[in-house]
Design a protein around this motif. Sequence first.
Motif, short mmCIF file in Angstrom:
data_model
loop_
_atom_site.label_atom_id
_atom_site.label_comp_id
_atom_site.label_asym_id
_atom_site.label_seq_id
_atom_site.Cartn_x
_atom_site.Cartn_y
_atom_site.Cartn_z
N GLY A 189 60.53 46.20 68.93
CA GLY A 189 60.11 47.60 68.87
C GLY A 189 60.91 48.42 67.90
O GLY A 189 61.09 49.62 68.08
N THR A 190 61.38 47.78 66.81
CA THR A 190 62.16 48.49 65.80
C THR A 190 61.36 48.59 64.52
O THR A 190 60.34 47.93 64.35
N LYS A 191 61.83 49.41 63.61
CA LYS A 191 61.16 49.57 62.30
C LYS A 191 62.16 49.29 61.19
O LYS A 191 63.33 49.58 61.33
N PRO A 233 60.32 32.57 63.90
CA PRO A 233 58.87 32.80 63.90
C PRO A 233 58.20 32.67 62.55
O PRO A 233 57.06 32.22 62.47
N MET A 234 58.87 33.06 61.46
CA MET A 234 58.21 33.13 60.17
C MET A 234 58.89 32.22 59.15
O MET A 234 60.09 32.33 58.91
N LEU A 235 58.11 31.33 58.55
CA LEU A 235 58.58 30.53 57.41
C LEU A 235 57.92 31.13 56.17
O LEU A 235 56.80 30.77 55.84
N ALA A 236 58.62 32.07 55.54
CA ALA A 236 58.03 32.83 54.43
C ALA A 236 58.45 32.21 53.10
O ALA A 236 57.83 31.27 52.62
N LEU A 286 68.76 34.10 63.81
CA LEU A 286 68.74 35.49 64.27
C LEU A 286 68.00 36.39 63.30
O LEU A 286 67.97 36.14 62.10
N ARG A 287 67.34 37.45 63.83
CA ARG A 287 67.28 37.77 65.25
C ARG A 287 65.97 37.34 65.88
O ARG A 287 65.85 37.11 67.07
N ALA A 314 58.11 39.97 62.48
CA ALA A 314 58.13 39.48 63.85
C ALA A 314 59.26 40.11 64.66
O ALA A 314 59.08 40.46 65.83
N GLY A 315 60.43 40.28 64.03
CA GLY A 315 61.56 40.89 64.74
C GLY A 315 61.26 42.32 65.15
O GLY A 315 61.52 42.74 66.28
N ASP A 316 60.71 43.10 64.23
CA ASP A 316 60.37 44.50 64.53
C ASP A 316 59.33 44.58 65.63
O ASP A 316 59.42 45.42 66.52
#
Length: 210
Positions: free
Chosen positions: A208-210, A133-136, A79-80, A202-204
Amino acid sequence: MSEHLTIVEHPLVQHKLTLMREKSTSTASFRQLLREISLLLGYEALKDLPLTEIAIDTPLTEMRAPVLAGKKLALISILRAGNGLLDGILELAPAARVGFVGLYRDEATLKPVQYYCKVPADLADRPVLVVDPMLATGNSSAAAVDLLKERGAHDIRFLCLLAAPEGVERMRQAHPDVRIVTAALDEKLNDKGYIVPGLGDAGDRMFGTK
């Protein structure tokens, strides 16, 4: 590419990823592209699911034909942002069982903090696909796999949209048995732990969040 890391270089994957990287891409378009690209990445991540054969009747004859073997696939969303990949994978495997691991990154230490974990039973008997989505830094991903292994999972794959070299190495050290499937291996992490050139948060961008 290596046994541990698979980069999906299909032209459709690379085209859609470029559109997602573009900062002017709208939230609605980003969300749609993420769903589309997850189908293509999922195809690669699940290509080695075990098969068995059953007897069926076609309109012309009897035959033995392949079907998936064993218990249903378990999809685990971190999540998320993982939920954006989850929807597409469920189109490929609608009978899959679904679980969620809630982790957030402490911005000071970049370490993961767990706040939620609800996963299917009998993970030891199921192939498991973890999506994020992201493997940072790889810290959250490694922690999520730790939790799943504690619950018996051992046949685990990890699917992400983008990976940084630091995250791939962190996962390789922590979980060398977990294959990573991604659309791109980017250049590096910046001093805030974000993938560069990346595509932002990716979540933002998805919600559509910041």
